[in-house]
Design a protein around this motif. Sequence first.
Motif, PDB file in Angstrom:
ATOM      1  N   UNK A 246     -41.762 -14.789  -0.464  1.00 30.32           N
ATOM      2  CA  UNK A 246     -40.821 -14.886  -1.578  1.00 30.32           C
ATOM      3  C   UNK A 246     -41.654 -15.009  -2.848  1.00 30.32           C
ATOM      4  N   UNK A 247     -41.567 -13.999  -3.698  1.00 27.35           N
ATOM      5  CA  UNK A 247     -42.483 -13.881  -4.841  1.00 27.35           C
ATOM      6  C   UNK A 247     -41.765 -14.167  -6.150  1.00 27.35           C
ATOM      7  N   UNK A 248     -42.429 -14.949  -6.994  1.00 29.63           N
ATOM      8  CA  UNK A 248     -42.008 -15.189  -8.381  1.00 29.63           C
ATOM      9  C   UNK A 248     -43.013 -14.441  -9.256  1.00 29.63           C
ATOM     10  N   UNK A 249     -42.689 -13.198  -9.706  1.00 32.12           N
ATOM     11  CA  UNK A 249     -43.688 -12.352 -10.381  1.00 32.12           C
ATOM     12  C   UNK A 249     -43.740 -12.581 -11.884  1.00 32.12           C
ATOM     13  N   UNK A 250     -43.837 -13.845 -12.297  1.00 32.53           N
ATOM     14  CA  UNK A 250     -43.774 -14.190 -13.716  1.00 32.53           C
ATOM     15  C   UNK A 250     -44.901 -15.143 -14.078  1.00 32.53           C
ATOM     16  N   UNK A 251     -45.022 -15.363 -15.377  1.00 32.59           N
ATOM     17  CA  UNK A 251     -45.921 -16.403 -15.854  1.00 32.59           C
ATOM     18  C   UNK A 251     -45.313 -17.780 -15.565  1.00 32.59           C
ATOM     19  N   UNK A 252     -46.152 -18.802 -15.653  1.00 32.16           N
ATOM     20  CA  UNK A 252     -45.712 -20.160 -15.355  1.00 32.16           C
ATOM     21  C   UNK A 252     -45.304 -20.833 -16.663  1.00 32.16           C
ATOM     22  N   UNK A 257     -37.762 -21.124 -15.316  1.00 33.51           N
ATOM     23  CA  UNK A 257     -37.002 -21.985 -14.397  1.00 33.51           C
ATOM     24  C   UNK A 257     -37.510 -21.837 -12.959  1.00 33.51           C
ATOM     25  N   UNK A 258     -38.818 -21.930 -12.796  1.00 32.26           N
ATOM     26  CA  UNK A 258     -39.406 -21.772 -11.471  1.00 32.26           C
ATOM     27  C   UNK A 258     -38.964 -22.893 -10.545  1.00 32.26           C
ATOM     28  N   UNK A 259     -38.650 -24.046 -11.099  1.00 25.72           N
ATOM     29  CA  UNK A 259     -38.160 -25.158 -10.273  1.00 25.72           C
ATOM     30  C   UNK A 259     -36.876 -24.786  -9.542  1.00 25.72           C
ATOM     31  N   UNK A 260     -36.048 -23.955 -10.160  1.00 28.57           N
ATOM     32  CA  UNK A 260     -34.816 -23.515  -9.488  1.00 28.57           C
ATOM     33  C   UNK A 260     -35.137 -22.583  -8.325  1.00 28.57           C
ATOM     34  N   UNK A 261     -36.169 -21.761  -8.490  1.00 27.18           N
ATOM     35  CA  UNK A 261     -36.590 -20.899  -7.386  1.00 27.18           C
ATOM     36  C   UNK A 261     -37.104 -21.726  -6.216  1.00 27.18           C
ATOM     37  N   UNK A 262     -37.848 -22.783  -6.515  1.00 25.52           N
ATOM     38  CA  UNK A 262     -38.358 -23.665  -5.457  1.00 25.52           C
ATOM     39  C   UNK A 262     -37.200 -24.339  -4.731  1.00 25.52           C
ATOM     40  N   UNK A 263     -36.215 -24.804  -5.480  1.00 24.50           N
ATOM     41  CA  UNK A 263     -35.053 -25.440  -4.843  1.00 24.50           C
ATOM     42  C   UNK A 263     -34.257 -24.432  -4.016  1.00 24.50           C
ATOM     43  N   UNK A 264     -34.170 -23.214  -4.502  1.00 21.24           N
ATOM     44  CA  UNK A 264     -33.503 -22.167  -3.724  1.00 21.24           C
ATOM     45  C   UNK A 264     -34.229 -21.946  -2.401  1.00 21.24           C
ATOM     46  N   UNK A 274     -35.045 -22.082  11.432  1.00 19.77           N
ATOM     47  CA  UNK A 274     -35.871 -21.333  12.371  1.00 19.77           C
ATOM     48  C   UNK A 274     -36.799 -20.343  11.660  1.00 19.77           C
ATOM     49  N   UNK A 275     -36.569 -20.116  10.369  1.00 20.47           N
ATOM     50  CA  UNK A 275     -37.434 -19.241   9.574  1.00 20.47           C
ATOM     51  C   UNK A 275     -38.392 -20.018   8.675  1.00 20.47           C
ATOM     52  N   UNK A 276     -38.181 -21.320   8.578  1.00 19.31           N
ATOM     53  CA  UNK A 276     -38.880 -22.119   7.568  1.00 19.31           C
ATOM     54  C   UNK A 276     -40.402 -21.986   7.649  1.00 19.31           C
ATOM     55  N   UNK A 277     -40.948 -21.943   8.873  1.00 16.28           N
ATOM     56  CA  UNK A 277     -42.404 -21.900   9.018  1.00 16.28           C
ATOM     57  C   UNK A 277     -42.998 -20.579   8.546  1.00 16.28           C
ATOM     58  N   UNK A 278     -42.153 -19.556   8.393  1.00 18.96           N
ATOM     59  CA  UNK A 278     -42.637 -18.238   7.963  1.00 18.96           C
ATOM     60  C   UNK A 278     -42.529 -18.026   6.453  1.00 18.96           C
ATOM     61  N   UNK A 279     -41.808 -18.889   5.762  1.00 24.00           N
ATOM     62  CA  UNK A 279     -41.496 -18.651   4.342  1.00 24.00           C
ATOM     63  C   UNK A 279     -42.607 -19.185   3.450  1.00 24.00           C
ATOM     64  N   UNK A 280     -43.081 -18.316   2.552  1.00 20.96           N
ATOM     65  CA  UNK A 280     -44.110 -18.695   1.580  1.00 20.96           C
ATOM     66  C   UNK A 280     -43.631 -18.301   0.186  1.00 20.96           C
ATOM     67  N   UNK A 281     -43.755 -19.245  -0.730  1.00 19.91           N
ATOM     68  CA  UNK A 281     -43.344 -19.000  -2.120  1.00 19.91           C
ATOM     69  C   UNK A 281     -44.594 -18.759  -2.952  1.00 19.91           C
ATOM     70  N   UNK A 303     -42.535 -28.775  -5.085  1.00 24.40           N
ATOM     71  CA  UNK A 303     -42.694 -27.985  -3.870  1.00 24.40           C
ATOM     72  C   UNK A 303     -43.151 -28.864  -2.707  1.00 24.40           C
ATOM     73  N   UNK A 304     -44.069 -29.774  -2.991  1.00 21.52           N
ATOM     74  CA  UNK A 304     -44.540 -30.675  -1.939  1.00 21.52           C
ATOM     75  C   UNK A 304     -43.445 -31.573  -1.413  1.00 21.52           C
ATOM     76  N   UNK A 305     -42.619 -32.099  -2.317  1.00 23.38           N
ATOM     77  CA  UNK A 305     -41.545 -33.010  -1.901  1.00 23.38           C
ATOM     78  C   UNK A 305     -40.461 -32.301  -1.110  1.00 23.38           C
ATOM     79  N   UNK A 306     -40.322 -30.981  -1.307  1.00 23.44           N
ATOM     80  CA  UNK A 306     -39.279 -30.223  -0.621  1.00 23.44           C
ATOM     81  C   UNK A 306     -39.831 -29.388   0.539  1.00 23.44           C
ATOM     82  N   UNK A 307     -41.123 -29.582   0.869  1.00 28.77           N
ATOM     83  CA  UNK A 307     -41.768 -28.879   1.985  1.00 28.77           C
ATOM     84  C   UNK A 307     -41.733 -27.360   1.818  1.00 28.77           C
ATOM     85  N   UNK A 308     -41.890 -26.907   0.596  1.00 29.84           N
ATOM     86  CA  UNK A 308     -41.976 -25.475   0.321  1.00 29.84           C
ATOM     87  C   UNK A 308     -43.443 -25.071   0.323  1.00 29.84           C
ATOM     88  N   UNK A 309     -43.790 -24.056   1.105  1.00 25.29           N
ATOM     89  CA  UNK A 309     -45.165 -23.558   1.148  1.00 25.29           C
ATOM     90  C   UNK A 309     -45.441 -22.806  -0.155  1.00 25.29           C
TER      91      UNK A 309
END
Length: 468
Positions: A246-252, A257-264, A274-281, A303-309
């Motif tokens: 899952x790619x965010x192709x923008x500047x930081x 609103x990259x935080x919204x992408x992380x929450x999504x 069952x897909x969580x281990x495969x998802x990378x942001x 991202x760390x608090x929500x276990x997002x890779x």
Amino acid sequence: MLHKKNNLFNICFISGKLGDVDGVSRETEKWISVLAGMGHGLYTVSGFYASEFTEVPYKQQLTIKDLSFSSPRQEYYENLVFPYLGENSTHLSEENLQLLQDELLEEGRKIAGVLYQFIQKNSIDMIIAENTNALPMTLLGAVAVNELVQTYKVAALFHHHDFWWERSRFCESHIEQLLNRIMPPRNISVEHVVTSSYAEHVLSSVKRVKPHIVPNCADFDHPPIKDNYNRQFREDFGFAEDDLLFVQPTRIVPRKRIEDSIRLMAQFSRKYSFLAHKIHFIITLHHSNEPDSPYLQNLISLAGSLDVHFHIITDRVYSCRTEKNGQRCYTNADVLINADLVTYLPAWEGFGNALLETIAARVPLVTTTYLIYKTDIRGSGIQPVEIRDRYDGQGNLIIDPSVLEEIYEVLTEEKIRNLRVGLSFKRAADEFGIHILKTRLASILDNYSDEIRASRRRLQISRQSYYV
């Protein structure tokens, strides 16, 4: 290289920076490519070239460091005239502020003199100012370009991507009268281009400037494809072939609103565990000149608090393919062609370069219904996953459960995914292809050609007088 027949001109682009991965740099390169294809002679002046700039010959490039967004002079003036950026600005007396503004104007006029010499030396007929007089990231550049127009009577086309009153850090200043006068200037002998109908409405109604609309465009005739170079992307970064990127192709920057992408991503991973281990942001582009250092740290913590890779690959993404420290580096298009989904959830955009690039790469897209999307893009008939631009009391984007289901569908149902990205590609190619840019630029220059030729004659007379 002075063109004398038809409507062919020598044109100089002026910008705070070129050759970078930001939207303004990329759009400028598209304009240069189109105008060169029409037969015009092209020159560039920039405060900084972020990479080797091959769009025009090196001998037709000029660097003026004081035009750079991060030059010492720019930072000096920014910190003093914008209260949200500098600690000392609120302590300046009215007299000292006037002296500061006089100093800024004098330095800008000196740069205008350097620009004018470059124009005369190369028989340049007109300038195209890239956001110099819209966003005060190059204050000396804004003054210099305005001086070229007002004093030297050089024909000019102002290409505005976004405006200072749209950015909170610039909306309060000690030089508001100056900004109102030169950002943008109201001069009947120049032309203005904006990227959206909203910007056209603002300039027409508030600034009494009637601009042309030229939307951001993408090269749908030559879209990115998998090749022997970008096929190595996943292996280079340690991703498996069945990982979901899952790619965010923008500047930081906060307005993305990259935080919204992380929450999504977190909500999607919880619903489809069952897909969580495969998802990378993945975030592809670097920090901007905006004061956002704490923002990146907040994103990492979230991202760390929500276990997002969470992966930041900004040191391996450039405007062109290259090699750094023995490692392959990629373009944004190379990353997109390897993506399974793109998140693009801005609160505000001048248009939406990343959106068009995603569609050109035929990648499923999730976007908010930000203002310009609603007014200028949505009606084209593209088919992204949409999230309404509604926010809760804490300022978080409200994500309806149906959005997660729609994302799952486009990821797992190949027929539906191909139908959506194919239709989006076709509709966007019709509305935002390079042919649109060619047609509109040709029309603008044709309508403006009498003034350009008059500017050419003025410059010729001045040049002859100078050398006598």
